[in-house]
Enzyme design. Structure first.
Site, PDB file in Angstrom:
ATOM      1  N   HIS A   1       4.441   1.944  -7.954  1.00 24.31           N
ATOM      2  CA  HIS A   1       3.652   0.968  -8.384  1.00 24.31           C
ATOM      3  C   HIS A   1       2.805   1.236  -9.454  1.00 24.31           C
ATOM      4  O   HIS A   1       2.371  -0.086 -10.148  1.00 24.31           O
ATOM      5  CB  HIS A   1       2.713   1.101  -7.042  1.00 24.31           C
ATOM      6  CG  HIS A   1       3.140   0.815  -5.643  1.00 24.31           C
ATOM      7  ND1 HIS A   1       3.426   1.625  -4.742  1.00 24.31           N
ATOM      8  CD2 HIS A   1       3.731  -0.103  -5.082  1.00 24.31           C
ATOM      9  CE1 HIS A   1       4.150   1.350  -3.599  1.00 24.31           C
ATOM     10  NE2 HIS A   1       4.339   0.082  -3.909  1.00 24.31           N
TER      11      HIS A   1
ATOM     12  N   GLY B   1       0.613  -1.113  -0.035  1.00 25.65           N
ATOM     13  CA  GLY B   1       0.102  -0.094  -0.070  1.00 25.65           C
ATOM     14  C   GLY B   1       0.895   1.317   0.039  1.00 25.65           C
ATOM     15  O   GLY B   1       2.159   1.285  -0.316  1.00 25.65           O
TER      16      GLY B   1
ATOM     17  N   VAL C   1      11.512   3.586 -10.831  1.00 25.56           N
ATOM     18  CA  VAL C   1      10.862   5.118 -11.144  1.00 25.56           C
ATOM     19  C   VAL C   1      11.461   6.124 -10.164  1.00 25.56           C
ATOM     20  O   VAL C   1      11.557   5.928  -8.815  1.00 25.56           O
ATOM     21  CB  VAL C   1       9.477   5.072 -11.021  1.00 25.56           C
ATOM     22  CG1 VAL C   1       8.810   6.602 -11.331  1.00 25.56           C
ATOM     23  CG2 VAL C   1       8.754   3.966 -11.897  1.00 25.56           C
TER      24      VAL C   1
END
Length: 275
Positions: free
Chosen positions: A28, A22, A167
């Site tokens: 993600h 999460g 990223v």
């Protein structure tokens, strides 16, 4: 979740799994987007795994913005969000734990004893519950990728592990949920991790292959940054995690530091990245 996954598989749909804890971010998103391109169905698991946190880690304060995460994933058109309670993954009678072996005892494993046993235990259970053809992991967690691939090979699991490039923020810092713990001064310093890796990787491209020298270059750059405490700097083989006699294309330069109480990890694959 398992029944739905089995039904999709019986219908001929490939499933892509993105395991997460999460607090989702652009890293993600890149995993989900890759999974969306390569599979008919994409499942994202959100589970803050207590078994991978040590006694001095941040399990209780780890961010859990589930409603925000759900909205983000709905916008990315995922097919299912698997957000199980702890007792679904680890019921009262749960006793099994995956032993990662010697590869789990170096680098992150040395600094965080037991961490990778917890990681591999939950990954194995998530793979069984979601039945994916492919599972997606980020390159930032390099050692985790090595160990998950070892798990898949050793146990002959019918899943392909897909690694997606890290990223980064515009200043080079690898995007991570833990970056939110950095105060403004620490955040200004944090890009030094990428800068140190890049400088060493450039030295490799012009002929430096001595792993000790590449580590020294990285350490020297980090050591002058205010507030940075170095945990490890290591050139390792991409499969065995041992230091090679000479660095070669594909060797990995991995780093872990602390800025205040925040642990940052990053790495560069020598000879394989645009610098």
């Amino acid at each position: 979740m398992q029944e739905q996954a089995i039904a999709w598989r019986h219908a001929g749909d490939d499933i892509g799994l993105v395991p997460t804890m999460g607090a989702l971010h652009a890293g993600h998103d890149s995993l989900v987007s890759r999974g969306r391109r390569e599979n008919q169905r994409v499942v994202v698991s959100i589970f803050v795994n207590p078994k991978q946190f040590g006694p001095h880690d941040d399990f209780e304060k780890y961010p859990r913005p589930f409603e925000q995460d759900r909205a983000r994933l709905q916008a990315l058109d995922v097919d299912a969000i698997f957000h199980p309670p702890i007792d679904q993954i680890y019921p009262a009678a749960f006793k099994t734990r995956v032993d990662p072996g010697p590869l789990g005892e170096v680098l992150e494993g040395k600094s965080r004893p037991g961490h990778f046993g917890g990681v591999l235990t939950v990954v194995l259970k998530l793979l069984n519950l979601t039945q994916p053809k492919r599972a997606y992991f980020g390159q930032k967690d390099f050692q985790q990728v090595v160990l998950v691939r070892q798990l898949v090979r050793d146990l002959a699991l019918p899943v392909r592990i897909v690694v997606v490039r890290t990223v980064r923020a515009p200043d080079g810092l690898a995007i991570s949920s833990r970056n939110a713990y950095l105060d403004s001064a620490q955040r200004r310093v944090a890009p030094v991790v990428r800068q140190a890796l890049t400088e060493a990787a450039r030295a490799f491209t012009v002929g430096e292959t001595n792993p000790f020298e590449l580590e020294r270059l990285t350490t020297d750059r980090l050591a002058v940054a205010p507030g940075v405490a170095i945990d490890y700097v290591a050139v390792v083989d991409e499969t065995t995690l041992s230091r090679p006699q000479h660095a070669s294309p594909g060797s990995v330069l991995a780093v872990a530091v602390k800025l205040g109480s925040t642990r940052l990890i990053d790495n560069v694959v020598l000879g394989a990245e645009r610098l």
